[in-house]
Motif scaffolding. Structure first.
Motif, PDB file in Angstrom:
ATOM      1  N   GLN A  95       0.857  -1.194   0.000  1.00  0.00           N
ATOM      2  CA  GLN A  95       0.000   0.000   0.000  1.00  0.00           C
ATOM      3  C   GLN A  95       0.886   1.234   0.000  1.00  0.00           C
ATOM      4  N   ASN A 124      -3.057  14.382  13.709  1.00  0.00           N
ATOM      5  CA  ASN A 124      -3.212  13.052  13.100  1.00  0.00           C
ATOM      6  C   ASN A 124      -3.851  13.170  11.708  1.00  0.00           C
ATOM      7  N   HIS A 125      -3.298  14.058  10.912  1.00  0.00           N
ATOM      8  CA  HIS A 125      -3.766  14.196   9.531  1.00  0.00           C
ATOM      9  C   HIS A 125      -2.706  13.680   8.557  1.00  0.00           C
ATOM     10  N   ARG A 126      -3.157  13.428   7.309  1.00  0.00           N
ATOM     11  CA  ARG A 126      -2.221  12.914   6.293  1.00  0.00           C
ATOM     12  C   ARG A 126      -1.471  14.082   5.666  1.00  0.00           C
ATOM     13  N   THR A 127      -0.974  14.954   6.515  1.00  0.00           N
ATOM     14  CA  THR A 127      -0.261  16.161   6.086  1.00  0.00           C
ATOM     15  C   THR A 127       1.093  16.143   6.794  1.00  0.00           C
ATOM     16  N   ASN A 138       0.709   3.341  10.939  1.00  0.00           N
ATOM     17  CA  ASN A 138       0.458   2.166  10.109  1.00  0.00           C
ATOM     18  C   ASN A 138       1.743   1.355   9.928  1.00  0.00           C
ATOM     19  N   GLY A 173      -5.179  -1.911   3.655  1.00  0.00           N
ATOM     20  CA  GLY A 173      -5.153  -0.465   3.387  1.00  0.00           C
ATOM     21  C   GLY A 173      -6.163  -0.088   2.322  1.00  0.00           C
ATOM     22  N   PRO A 174      -5.837   0.871   1.449  1.00  0.00           N
ATOM     23  CA  PRO A 174      -6.784   1.312   0.416  1.00  0.00           C
ATOM     24  C   PRO A 174      -7.171   0.141  -0.483  1.00  0.00           C
ATOM     25  N   THR A 232      -6.696  18.013   2.599  1.00  0.00           N
ATOM     26  CA  THR A 232      -6.980  16.617   2.254  1.00  0.00           C
ATOM     27  C   THR A 232      -8.300  16.609   1.482  1.00  0.00           C
ATOM     28  N   LEU A 279      -7.739   6.956  -1.532  1.00  0.00           N
ATOM     29  CA  LEU A 279      -6.879   7.954  -0.890  1.00  0.00           C
ATOM     30  C   LEU A 279      -6.550   7.615   0.556  1.00  0.00           C
ATOM     31  N   THR A 298      -7.231   4.724   4.039  1.00  0.00           N
ATOM     32  CA  THR A 298      -7.205   3.269   4.235  1.00  0.00           C
ATOM     33  C   THR A 298      -8.611   2.739   4.519  1.00  0.00           C
ATOM     34  N   PRO A 331      -7.840  11.355   2.138  1.00  0.00           N
ATOM     35  CA  PRO A 331      -6.668  10.611   2.628  1.00  0.00           C
ATOM     36  C   PRO A 331      -6.716  10.418   4.139  1.00  0.00           C
ATOM     37  N   ASP A 332      -7.505  11.232   4.820  1.00  0.00           N
ATOM     38  CA  ASP A 332      -7.561  11.211   6.281  1.00  0.00           C
ATOM     39  C   ASP A 332      -8.455  10.111   6.843  1.00  0.00           C
TER      40      ASP A 332
END
Lengths: 462, 462
Positions: A113, A203-206, A233, B60-61, B206, B288, B290, B426-427
């Motif tokens: 992934q 806890n963001h995908r940033t 992860n 995951g995704p 996001t 984007l 999981t 993505p978040d």
């Protein structure tokens, strides 16, 4: 604030008797006017919001040494001139510039992934088609330090040190080394690349970028930060398997020497022969966000405060604002300013570079030498919810000249509880600024800068 | 819940007299056992957390029609089998698959800077080097509707409709059309591309993806969603200039027909001749994130509830779980299941597909025909903080078969206040699930599924 400074300050409070009993030279009438403009600032978006809204919209990201940073200088000069600042100047300097390229990561096995990451400043590049290697995880910087020499040969090191949320930003001191020197440490033990958990509290995908450095004699390796959810992860995968393979593509480039610069401007004082009050921020930002809190807000706050002070009447001392260039990538601007202006004495320096949340504490470095002014400042900002402190002011990356001259220094400490949710991320955008808290910053700065710029005597006597 | 249903339900409550006074057939002893396992579920992470933690980490995704979705089916079958489910099956079907490619946007003038966006499902591609065009902004779907035919020729339409935060998810009904049909509408007026404000309530970088569709006779155009901070920024630019030019690169591809599939499994009942209780979720996710809340949590909740009910003793009716494939891209799995199983009567269907926050309301479609059971269900879940409702159950994208058969239907409505902060972004990752709220879902589902699967009489009499 550093612990050593807290101890020193406490000791100073016990031991040092005031040498001279000074009295602040601001007249009662001047004080009344300053109080009034500070109170007005608490109700107004006039200058600060206008600045940071404009800069983030019309320029956006402005990484040091790039054309975007030049656009920011042009924009700032135009804005300062339009606002009536005097002596608006650009002072160019040269710097070494690194820019990011493609950034991709994917777990190849056993749980294929993609992962979200960003390269760290000064990261080396992988080949264009990337590298694939086994991941070795460390749950702290100390665990990586304990790894034997050569033990990471051919591996990708993953450093997963968690950052704690704190009001005073002290969590950065504990987690920061993972980014600052972790990849270099991993490289010295043979790692072919390093990925770190973002130095951040969200806890963001940033993911959080920022500079890293490699020790002399250690060749840079590809180095990147995973977002916190991605680090979680990967950590879970490593709990399940000791053979997690990661494919990594990072193609940043070093551009060599490029131009950056500082922007300065002044509210000229009634007695320009007196050393000025220096207000600093940095105009550059990292490239991922639009640099609203880091440090558009800081430049907005200091410029607005200078304007509000001028509204109360021409100050005694000149107020000089320094929008430093290239802070993020090595304090190039602060150092260039200190070198170019080494022989011009500064009375006192202050920097705003910790976002836009409220100021909760004031610290000076002249409680011993100028107790009366120290106390007057604390008393003046109490109504804005700001407390005094015995700690000695030492913040402000761009205040190199203040450290060199060992002159007056004031910290207006902001609440950093949420700062590291956003710091160096794509999420550093205008919507994260609370206008109410921004106003409180401007009000406190107006009050403090007003008192300092109308002080006749030496601010920090030798 | 739709407004029309609220009105109908109120009318039904006023007008309809119960035709038959039934009594739920669950014995007092059975009820006690079910109450006990539901109470235990409120304290346990046993099954649901294990499922969603495992699926998001190890797979995951898992976009519909891709190899990742096949890995998810393989993972789910293995997990269900290991947990002791009977008749674990995969039912393949074919579907049309679209996958994203490069996605980049930058304002070319007058305020050059990159913007963050993601392509919408079914978006057309730009040429590899992109397109550049002037942006025409609309602050609502209605404003776009009002634009004259042909008025967007050669332009990029920007639709900036804001979504409202609501507990019941009704904000999606108002903002959703911007994504569902906005780009098609813009295309019909001549636009060369469309960018929308993300249909979401967060302010992170996001963006929210999701499918869009184009009307017959309208050729698809490139279509993407900006993150909310980027949409704010573009809107500010359009307030300053009527000549904002955007460069857009989107290179998604249509893969044609690829394989997807449903996974089903059963807790076999004491009387397999009775129509089963069908519990649905969808196993696919957007690419984007999981897929933790959409819809890993849903599959976790229904599977955990089935297991807990079995712990109370073999239920009278079979409980069938349906992990539907390819929901996100057109409910392919729900439709395939309805077609393949059209002649097998289902007693009652329920779906979990709205995240992992607490259940606040229960609705059925048999208050009139089976008032006793309707009331028993409401009474049974009251201790978990769930209220009854006169609205008629109609949720569950994958419950096509329930709509076709016009059979029993129960909604366990979750709190959606924060759902659209994460939906299709993505978040959507594991850290967003609160284990305490997840447990409440499992407890309520255990209670309700326990009563339904032990009900001998028809659940929704004709």
């Amino acid at each position: 604030m550093k612990l050593s400074h807290m101890l020193l300050a406490s000791a100073a409070a016990l031991l040092a008797a005031p040498v001279l009993a000074q009295t602040p030279s601001v007249s009662a009438a001047e004080q009344d006017k300053l109080d009034a403009v500070a109170d007005q600032a608490l109700q107004s978006d006039a200058y600060a919001w206008d600045f940071v809204e404009g800069l983030t919209t019309e320029v956006g990201p402005r990484q040091s040494g790039t054309a975007a940073e030049q656009r920011a200088r042009d924009w700032a000069k135009k804005w300062l001139t339009a606002q009536g600042f005097a002596n608006v100047r650009e002072e160019p300097f040269m710097m070494k510039t690194w820019v990011r390229g493609v950034e991709k990561a994917e777990v190849v096995s056993p749980f294929p992934q993609p992962l979200t990451l960003v390269a760290l400043g000064n990261s080396a590049a992988t080949p264009a088609d990337g590298i694939t290697a086994q991941v070795v995880g460390f749950d702290s910087y100390a665990a990586l330090e304990a790894a034997p020499a050569g033990s990471l040969k051919g591996k990708i090191a993953f450093i997963s040190h968690h950052m704690k949320r704190t009001q005073d930003g002290s969590g950065y001191g504990f987690a920061g080394p993972v980014r600052w020197t972790g990849p270099g440490l991993a490289a010295s033990k043979g790692a072919v690349a390093a990925v770190i958990r973002s130095v951040g509290t969200d806890n963001h995908r940033t993911p959080h970028t920022g500079g890293t450095s490699f020790p002399d004699g250690v060749a840079p390796i590809p180095a990147a930060a995973l977002s916190n959810p991605d680090a979680d992860n990967l950590a879970r995968m490593l709990e399940r398997s000791d053979d997690v393979k990661l494919h990594l593509v990072l193609t940043p480039r070093n551009l060599g020497e490029t131009k950056s610069g500082n922007v300065t401007a002044e509210i000229v004082g009634r007695d320009p022969s007196l050393p000025p009050v220096l207000l600093a921020c940095h105009l550059d930002s990292w490239d991922l966000g639009t640099g609203a809190i880091d440090d558009g807000a800081g430049c907005a706050i200091i410029a607005a405060a200078a304007q509000h002070v001028a509204e109360a009447g021409q100050p005694l001392r000149t107020i000089r604002v320094l929008f430093a260039g290239a802070e993020e990538t090595g304090v190039w601007g602060g150092k260039a300013y200190a070198k170019a202006h080494a022989k011009e004495p500064i009375a006192v320096g202050l920097e705003s570079d910790f976002g836009a949340d409220r100021i909760w504490q004031i610290r000076t470095n002249f409680a011993a030498g100028n107790e009366a002014l120290h106390k007057a400042l604390i008393q003046a900002v109490e109504r804005f919810g700001v407390e005094g402190s015995t700690a000695i002011a030492d913040n402000g990356e761009d205040l190199t000249i203040i450290h060199d001259q060992k002159t007056g220094h004031v910290d207006l400490a902001q609440d950093g509880t949420h700062y590291f949710d956003l710091h160096h991320t794509p999420d550093d955008t205008l919507d994260k600024i609370d206008p109410v808290q921004l106003r409180q910053n401007v009000a406190v700065w107006t009050q403090v800068v007003g008192l300092l710029s109308n002080e006749a005597g030496p601010i920090k006597p030798d």
